[in-house]
Motif scaffolding. Sequence first.
Motif, PDB file in Angstrom:
ATOM      1  N   ASP A   8      25.872  16.203 -59.110  1.00 40.64           N
ATOM      2  CA  ASP A   8      27.217  15.907 -59.618  1.00 40.64           C
ATOM      3  C   ASP A   8      28.166  17.100 -59.573  1.00 40.64           C
ATOM      4  O   ASP A   8      28.761  17.482 -60.573  1.00 40.64           O
ATOM      5  N   HIS A  10      30.864  17.063 -57.594  1.00 38.83           N
ATOM      6  CA  HIS A  10      32.194  16.451 -57.486  1.00 38.83           C
ATOM      7  C   HIS A  10      33.217  17.355 -56.793  1.00 38.83           C
ATOM      8  O   HIS A  10      34.334  17.522 -57.277  1.00 38.83           O
ATOM      9  N   TYR A  13      37.425  17.414 -56.370  1.00 44.47           N
ATOM     10  CA  TYR A  13      38.107  16.813 -57.527  1.00 44.47           C
ATOM     11  C   TYR A  13      39.217  17.750 -57.988  1.00 44.47           C
ATOM     12  O   TYR A  13      39.055  18.960 -58.039  1.00 44.47           O
ATOM     13  N   ASP A  49      26.711  12.676 -55.637  1.00 48.29           N
ATOM     14  CA  ASP A  49      28.065  13.086 -56.006  1.00 48.29           C
ATOM     15  C   ASP A  49      28.309  14.549 -55.635  1.00 48.29           C
ATOM     16  O   ASP A  49      28.802  15.331 -56.431  1.00 48.29           O
ATOM     17  N   ASP A  52      33.631  14.359 -54.713  1.00 50.65           N
ATOM     18  CA  ASP A  52      34.189  13.451 -55.708  1.00 50.65           C
ATOM     19  C   ASP A  52      34.658  12.151 -55.077  1.00 50.65           C
ATOM     20  O   ASP A  52      34.831  11.153 -55.764  1.00 50.65           O
ATOM     21  N   ASP A  53      34.862  12.193 -53.766  1.00 55.38           N
ATOM     22  CA  ASP A  53      35.438  11.043 -53.078  1.00 55.38           C
ATOM     23  C   ASP A  53      34.703  10.815 -51.757  1.00 55.38           C
ATOM     24  O   ASP A  53      34.338  11.774 -51.089  1.00 55.38           O
ATOM     25  N   ASN A  84      27.313   7.546 -56.225  1.00 52.16           N
ATOM     26  CA  ASN A  84      28.320   6.484 -56.150  1.00 52.16           C
ATOM     27  C   ASN A  84      29.672   7.020 -55.683  1.00 52.16           C
ATOM     28  O   ASN A  84      30.455   6.297 -55.089  1.00 52.16           O
ATOM     29  N   HIS A  85      29.929   8.316 -55.916  1.00 49.80           N
ATOM     30  CA  HIS A  85      31.197   8.893 -55.455  1.00 49.80           C
ATOM     31  C   HIS A  85      31.189   9.248 -53.966  1.00 49.80           C
ATOM     32  O   HIS A  85      32.247   9.457 -53.382  1.00 49.80           O
ATOM     33  N   ASP A  86      29.987   9.388 -53.391  1.00 52.04           N
ATOM     34  CA  ASP A  86      29.899   9.735 -51.973  1.00 52.04           C
ATOM     35  C   ASP A  86      29.905   8.501 -51.080  1.00 52.04           C
ATOM     36  O   ASP A  86      29.941   8.611 -49.865  1.00 52.04           O
ATOM     37  N   HIS A 185      23.853  11.484 -61.596  1.00 51.82           N
ATOM     38  CA  HIS A 185      24.735  10.398 -62.010  1.00 51.82           C
ATOM     39  C   HIS A 185      25.271  10.606 -63.426  1.00 51.82           C
ATOM     40  O   HIS A 185      26.456  10.411 -63.668  1.00 51.82           O
ATOM     41  N   TRP A 208      33.930  17.227 -65.942  1.00 51.23           N
ATOM     42  CA  TRP A 208      34.615  16.290 -65.042  1.00 51.23           C
ATOM     43  C   TRP A 208      35.443  15.295 -65.844  1.00 51.23           C
ATOM     44  O   TRP A 208      36.495  14.850 -65.436  1.00 51.23           O
TER      45      TRP A 208
END
Length: 389
Positions: A8, A10, A13, A49, A52-53, A84-86, A185, A208
Amino acid sequence: MLFAHIADTHLGYRQYNLDEREEDFYAVFDEAVDRIIHAGCDFVVHSGDLFDDPRPHVKALVRVREALERLSDAGIKFYCIAGNHDLLMRRGAVPPQKLYREVEFLTPARPVRRHGDVLIAGLPYFSKIHRRVLVEKLAELGRMAEKRSTCVLLLHQGIRKYFPLEYEVDLADLPRSFHYYAMGHIHSRILDEFGKGVLAYPGSTEVWRVDEIAEYERSGKGFFMVDTEEISPERLEWIRLERVRPFRRVSFESADEVQIVARTLDGRRPVLKVEVRSTQEEFRRIYREVVEQLAAKALYIDVKRLEVGEDAGRKGSGERISVEQLIRESMKDHSSGEQELAVELFRRLAAGDVEAALAAAREFLEREGDAEWTRDSPGGEQLRLEGFR
Ligand SMILES: [Mn+2]
């Protein structure tokens, strides 16, 4: 063998839309890489993750490439899964990790690698509706791990035991034949005995979301270092990252208190979460004082007013939001009878009482007159009771 378990991060971000916050996330990742190289780790596992995107901007892609090259130059392999963010939830989408030659990306099609004696298995994030598929795949990986000396499993999931409000799987869904469960996660730190060794969430590497502050105050942010010679909760090393942006929560009841806090702020500018418990009038004085005394010393200030006597732990903006009030406001141009009907329908339907809602609507139509309603209502459309069913 020594490995690092991080999750994580991210990257990319941009919290509060600030350059500094975007840089903070890269900086802690760079610090982690420095410390992984310095410790002489054999490999890194990243539990999702990374970005972040799923479509990170170029700066984030470049910063990750630089970090991966440093690891690769030091002979350190990087194993990871998609969080889930990747993941872009679209058929044929390509996750950004595919860009890097240095990355060993574990996927459902190819979930296992061997690093010397160590078996490394991993699966991407599965949402709750795909739990059955995940559990089947986990059982398969569990059988594969049974006879191996050291097995590491990477997952990006919430487990009900630790996070009853945000989970996709139960602990019982996980195979018990692994020695280290490298979880991602959930953004807080968890360490437990499970299977043949340890189940661990290192949490995120930066704050975050605001609800991570309390946990950050307790444990800081960081990652784990694991010696495969002996995998137990006691032997795990927690590496606390030092470049993490400080977050501070302060509460004021009067303007005088602001200066006292201002004196304690030197060094790295923190993100400040300010709670003011006062009357509206005193709030204006305190707010002015906060701007004058603290603005230059903080990176970002979030000020929230609580009513005197209100519970500080309460979530939300401090203002009570009434759905009924919102309905009335959004129907300003309608008659008060129509507004009352809407509120009544909301109350009845929110309670699941369709019959009572129908009765209220019938009563309204009888009272206001069917003919009049169809002519005067804004859309000119007839209200059809059957539509409720
Ligand atoms: Mn995450």
